[in-house]
Write a protein that holds these residues in place. Structure first.
Motif, PDB file in Angstrom:
ATOM      1  N   ARG A 106       0.814  -1.200   0.000  1.00 53.45           N
ATOM      2  CA  ARG A 106       0.000   0.000   0.000  1.00 53.45           C
ATOM      3  C   ARG A 106       0.863   1.272   0.000  1.00 53.45           C
ATOM      4  O   ARG A 106       0.390   2.359  -0.241  1.00 53.45           O
ATOM      5  CB  ARG A 106      -0.896  -0.020   1.226  1.00 53.45           C
ATOM      6  N   LYS A 107       2.157   1.094   0.297  1.00 54.29           N
ATOM      7  CA  LYS A 107       3.024   2.259   0.430  1.00 54.29           C
ATOM      8  C   LYS A 107       3.153   3.036  -0.881  1.00 54.29           C
ATOM      9  O   LYS A 107       3.177   4.258  -0.896  1.00 54.29           O
ATOM     10  CB  LYS A 107       4.403   1.764   0.865  1.00 54.29           C
ATOM     11  N   ASN A 108       3.200   2.284  -1.987  1.00 59.87           N
ATOM     12  CA  ASN A 108       3.316   2.948  -3.283  1.00 59.87           C
ATOM     13  C   ASN A 108       2.117   3.836  -3.551  1.00 59.87           C
ATOM     14  O   ASN A 108       2.256   4.966  -4.013  1.00 59.87           O
ATOM     15  CB  ASN A 108       3.425   1.907  -4.396  1.00 59.87           C
ATOM     16  N   LEU A 109       0.949   3.309  -3.212  1.00 59.11           N
ATOM     17  CA  LEU A 109      -0.278   4.066  -3.418  1.00 59.11           C
ATOM     18  C   LEU A 109      -0.240   5.346  -2.590  1.00 59.11           C
ATOM     19  O   LEU A 109      -0.553   6.439  -3.076  1.00 59.11           O
ATOM     20  CB  LEU A 109      -1.470   3.193  -3.023  1.00 59.11           C
ATOM     21  N   VAL A 110       0.179   5.197  -1.313  1.00 54.76           N
ATOM     22  CA  VAL A 110       0.254   6.364  -0.427  1.00 54.76           C
ATOM     23  C   VAL A 110       1.191   7.404  -1.020  1.00 54.76           C
ATOM     24  O   VAL A 110       0.898   8.599  -1.024  1.00 54.76           O
ATOM     25  CB  VAL A 110       0.721   5.945   0.982  1.00 54.76           C
ATOM     26  N   ALA A 111       2.324   6.947  -1.567  1.00 53.12           N
ATOM     27  CA  ALA A 111       3.288   7.886  -2.138  1.00 53.12           C
ATOM     28  C   ALA A 111       2.667   8.639  -3.304  1.00 53.12           C
ATOM     29  O   ALA A 111       2.815   9.867  -3.413  1.00 53.12           O
ATOM     30  CB  ALA A 111       4.530   7.131  -2.601  1.00 53.12           C
ATOM     31  N   LEU A 112       1.940   7.919  -4.163  1.00 53.16           N
ATOM     32  CA  LEU A 112       1.338   8.583  -5.311  1.00 53.16           C
ATOM     33  C   LEU A 112       0.278   9.593  -4.866  1.00 53.16           C
ATOM     34  O   LEU A 112       0.207  10.712  -5.362  1.00 53.16           O
ATOM     35  CB  LEU A 112       0.721   7.549  -6.262  1.00 53.16           C
ATOM     36  N   VAL A 113      -0.527   9.184  -3.869  1.00 54.25           N
ATOM     37  CA  VAL A 113      -1.541  10.114  -3.349  1.00 54.25           C
ATOM     38  C   VAL A 113      -0.859  11.344  -2.761  1.00 54.25           C
ATOM     39  O   VAL A 113      -1.305  12.484  -2.948  1.00 54.25           O
ATOM     40  CB  VAL A 113      -2.418   9.409  -2.290  1.00 54.25           C
ATOM     41  N   ALA A 114       0.280  11.124  -2.067  1.00 47.91           N
ATOM     42  CA  ALA A 114       1.011  12.249  -1.482  1.00 47.91           C
ATOM     43  C   ALA A 114       1.441  13.216  -2.575  1.00 47.91           C
ATOM     44  O   ALA A 114       1.316  14.437  -2.421  1.00 47.91           O
ATOM     45  CB  ALA A 114       2.222  11.747  -0.709  1.00 47.91           C
ATOM     46  N   VAL A 115       1.936  12.679  -3.710  1.00 46.44           N
ATOM     47  CA  VAL A 115       2.352  13.564  -4.802  1.00 46.44           C
ATOM     48  C   VAL A 115       1.176  14.403  -5.286  1.00 46.44           C
ATOM     49  O   VAL A 115       1.276  15.619  -5.446  1.00 46.44           O
ATOM     50  CB  VAL A 115       2.939  12.739  -5.965  1.00 46.44           C
TER      51      VAL A 115
END
Lengths: 372, 404
Positions: free
Chosen positions: A16-25
């Motif tokens: 899920r970390k990748n998703l969180v990173a993309l949402v953060a961007v």
């Protein structure tokens, strides 16, 4: 090798970390738009009014005297009075929406400031005025604008100007973002060693596949920045991709906006690789995500907290991680100036990457250091 | 009970998130102490050049007008002569005092200077203006801020002129360690600390889900467990001051520590027009004790609210959202002079800016007489009491279980 990549992708798909990173961007890009709106950034009139009061505050250190050419005031005083009247003219030309007059006045102001650096007693009043390098960049910018007979001002809510603003301000943040993103690059697998050991993959292949996957998600984040800003393109148009930007590469020069953006993306990718490899080394050595992050942060922030460290160790690769500061020529304006530019930084970062690859290849894949 | 307490303490201080918060706070403190504090450059500084420039300009004007015929000149010239004749001797003596290094004399004169300058500058834009640095940020209320600052400085210098301790320029410009703390607690520091407390306590109930079997070994009722957790979180919050102390010593070694008898003026909120802008003396010691009391009360409120939310909703994110709403709730209604129309003093959220409440700067901002230390304390303790009571009632309910 392909197998390692495939397995890695399967594992990473559920992360899920990748998703969180993309949402953060996405949140950061849109947050920036609101920030610009709320702070009235790019509103020239507001900024010039600030300049005007700065000039007035500077002048309060001087006795009021005759500031005409034959007057009895000091040269610096005369210069500052002229600066103040030029700023007033800038405000007037902006209010009347006369861009060409504004560029002319700004050029004259930059010339006046250039003269002022040589005058006696300047160091007492330097505080509220732009630095020498900053001023020469302004000078070049306005000179170019006049030479090309431009009469429009860029709007930060157009696509290209927004991207430029974003990349100028996001530079330092990128290191932090990537260090968060890669701080546990190997650790998740350390927790489930049995899964990894179940796949017959060589350690260096495994690391390489990890890197490729992380790299893919980093490239996706960068692409996402460009995609998220597209609404601005639709609403307010593209903007001028050839608008000049002042940077420092040994001397003050102008490059076009599109060049600056391309350069930033290049640096960001290089920095990402650097951070990723450092994260791998720290992960193997420290085996803890928080410790990895702390080491990252300490190394990154030390030259910022103690700028004298930059003068002391100019070739420290972490000086170059905040690439916007280097491009702006911050090290040249330090108390003890050092002449480092991003060209040098590029070489140093590349050397560090090769060194780290070497370290990973020779020490970590021989089996001397266990995976967990 | 004791063993449960020890267990919770150990869990709290080995929690990686909590350690990270302490570490980041320590890092921010070092950053501030080394990088930001030395570049602090107050608007109301002791600036020899500025005084001299102003003095010489006005003196030249006076010399020029000396003995000339004032019949038929513009009235504002006569006005200027009148004012300059009063203020210029003071500026001259200030310069002399600085030359001689007689700081007590300087303080005495500077107090008069601030009172007098303010009296002819406030609401007199046509003729005089405050220091232009107030206007740089495009501040709509620059004039009011400057008015506040001038009168506050006057009271400060009044105290310095009667001081029985050693004076220094660092004390005048509020650079010493204690005064830095004073400045910070009127700014962001209380909010940073309260957010840290929120982050520290956010998972204090939720974390138990990971090790239910160990916890069932403690034969203690749920409400006692919650109170122990609360106490542990409070201890952890107090530990937040440890990293701040490091910064305190670094700043103290650079600029001196200051002492508790230094002045920290308090705005005497008076809406009567002829009493507007009065300040009362308060010592720095009183200011710090009162600020810390209010801050600590806030810690209790935040922790009890987080505990109540934890047992009601069982989600860290809800805790976080509710805590943030409480901390930043003031921003929904805060705006200049709004307290004249609304009773902002009745909302606990109005007291989040701890230092500004104690120095009553917030009263000036809101234009409200009633924001007050004791009222804030009563409101916050009331809130905490109600929340804790609710929490205990829920925990005493037979159908409720702390761990499922």
């Amino acid at each position: 090798m392909l197998r390692a990549l495939k397995i890695g992708l399967v594992i990473e798909r559920g992360n899920r970390k990748n998703l969180v990173a993309l949402v953060a961007v996405i949140i950061i890009v849109f947050g920036f738009m609101f920030y610009i709106q709320a702070q009235a950034l790019g509103n020239q009139i507001v900024e010039k009014k600030g300049d005007f009061y700065s000039a007035q505050a500077t002048l309060s250190k001087f006795q009021v005297k005759d500031a005409s050419e034959t007057g009895d005031g000091s040269d610096l005083y005369k210069n500052l009075v002229k600066q103040k009247s030029k700023i007033a003219l800038q405000i007037a030309s902006l209010t009347m929406d006369k861009q060409s007059l504004y560029f002319e006045t700004s050029l004259q102001l930059a010339e006046l400031r250039k003269e002022a650096f040589e005058l006696e007693g300047y160091e007492n009043i330097a505080e509220l005025l732009p630095s020498k390098l900053q001023n020469s960049m302004n000078y070049l910018y306005f000179k170019r604008m006049i030479d090309e007979e431009k009469d429009t001002q860029s709007n930060l809510f157009q696509y290209i100007p927004f991207l430029l603003f974003f990349f100028i301000h996001v530079g330092a943040g990128w290191y932090i973002f990537i260090s968060f993103h890669t701080s546990s690059i190997l650790l998740d697998d350390f927790e489930h060693t049995s899964i990894i050991q179940g796949f017959p993959v060589q350690f260096d292949h495994y690391i390489l596949s990890k890197c490729i996957i992380a790299f893919l998600s980093i490239v996706t984040s960068i692409l996402l920045i460009f995609i998220c800003a597209i609404p601005l393109w639709v609403l307010n148009g593209l903007g001028n991709p050839l608008e000049p930007v002042g940077i420092y590469v040994g001397n003050a020069t102008l490059i076009s906006t599109i060049q600056y953006i391309a350069m930033s993306v290049g640096y960001m990718i290089l920095i990402s690789i650097f951070v990723m490899l450092l994260s791998i080394i720290l992960n193997v050595l420290l085996k803890n995500m928080y410790l990895t992050l702390f080491v990252h942060f300490i190394l990154f922030f030390l030259p910022m907290i103690f700028p004298s460290l930059i003068s002391l160790i100019p070739y420290n690769p972490f000086n170059f991680m905040n690439f916007n500061d280097i491009l702006r020529g911050v090290p040249v304006d330090l108390a003890k100036p050092v002449d480092i530019s991003m060209n040098l930084g590029l070489i140093i970062i590349c050397i560090c990457i090769i060194l780290m690859l070497f370290v990973i290849k020779t020490f970590f894949s021989t089996g001397k250091i266990k995976r967990a | 009970m004791w063993s449960y307490f020890k267990f919770e303490i150990k869990q709290f201080f080995t929690n990686k998130k909590n350690l990270a918060i302490y570490f980041l706070l320590a890092f921010a403190t070092l950053f501030y102490a080394f990088k930001i504090a030395p570049t602090y450059n107050p608007i109301e500084s002791v600036d020899y050049d500025e005084i001299e420039a102003r003095y010489l300009t006005r003196q030249e004007f006076l010399d020029h007008m000396e003995g000339s015929d004032l019949n038929g000149v513009h009235p504002s010239v006569i006005y200027a002569i009148g004012i300059f004749k009063e203020i210029n001797p003071i500026d001259k003596k200030r310069l002399d005092a600085l030359d001689e290094g007689d700081l007590k004399q300087y303080a005495d004169l500077t107090r008069d200077w601030y009172y007098f300058t303010n009296s002819f500058t406030y609401r007199n834009e046509a003729f005089f203006s405050y220091n232009s640095k107030y206007f740089i940020e495009n501040n709509k209320y620059a004039e009011d801020d400057a008015f506040y600052a001038y009168l506050e400085q006057a009271v400060r210098y009044d105290a310095y002129s009667k001081a029985d301790y050693e004076l220094s320029l660092d004390i005048f410009e509020q650079r010493t360690a204690l005064q830095t703390f004073e400045r910070l607690s009127k700014g962001l520091l209380p909010i940073i600390l309260i957010v840290c407390v929120l982050l520290l306590s956010i998972d204090i109930v939720k974390k138990d889900q990971r090790h239910p079997s160990i916890l069932k070994g403690f034969p203690i009722s749920d409400w006692k467990k919650l109170l122990v957790k609360m106490f542990v979180a409070l201890l952890g919050s107090v530990a937040l001051f440890a990293p701040l102390l490091i910064g305190f010593f670094i700043i103290g070694l650079q600029f001196g520590f200051g002492n508790f008898n230094l002045p920290s003026p308090m705005y005497a909120a008076q809406l009567d027009w002829h009493l507007e802008g009065q300040f009362e003396m308060m010592t720095l010691g009183t200011f710090i004790v009162q600020s810390l009391t209010l801050l600590f009360t806030w810690f209790i409120v935040i922790i009890s609210v987080v505990l109540l939310c934890s047992i009601l909703f069982r989600s860290e994110m809800v805790n976080f959202a509710v805590g943030l709403l409480l901390i930043f709730g003031e921003n929904f209604y805060a705006s200049r002079y709004v307290g004249y129309f609304w009773d902002v003093q009745n909302y606990p959220t109005s007291y989040i800016q701890v230092g500004q409440i104690i120095s009553k700067r917030r009263n000036f901002y809101y234009m409200n007489n009633n924001l007050d230390f004791t009222l804030g304390l009563q409101l916050l303790f009331g809130l905490a009491g109600v929340v804790i009571l609710l929490m205990i009632v829920i925990a005493l309910n037979k159908r409720y279980k702390l761990m499922k």
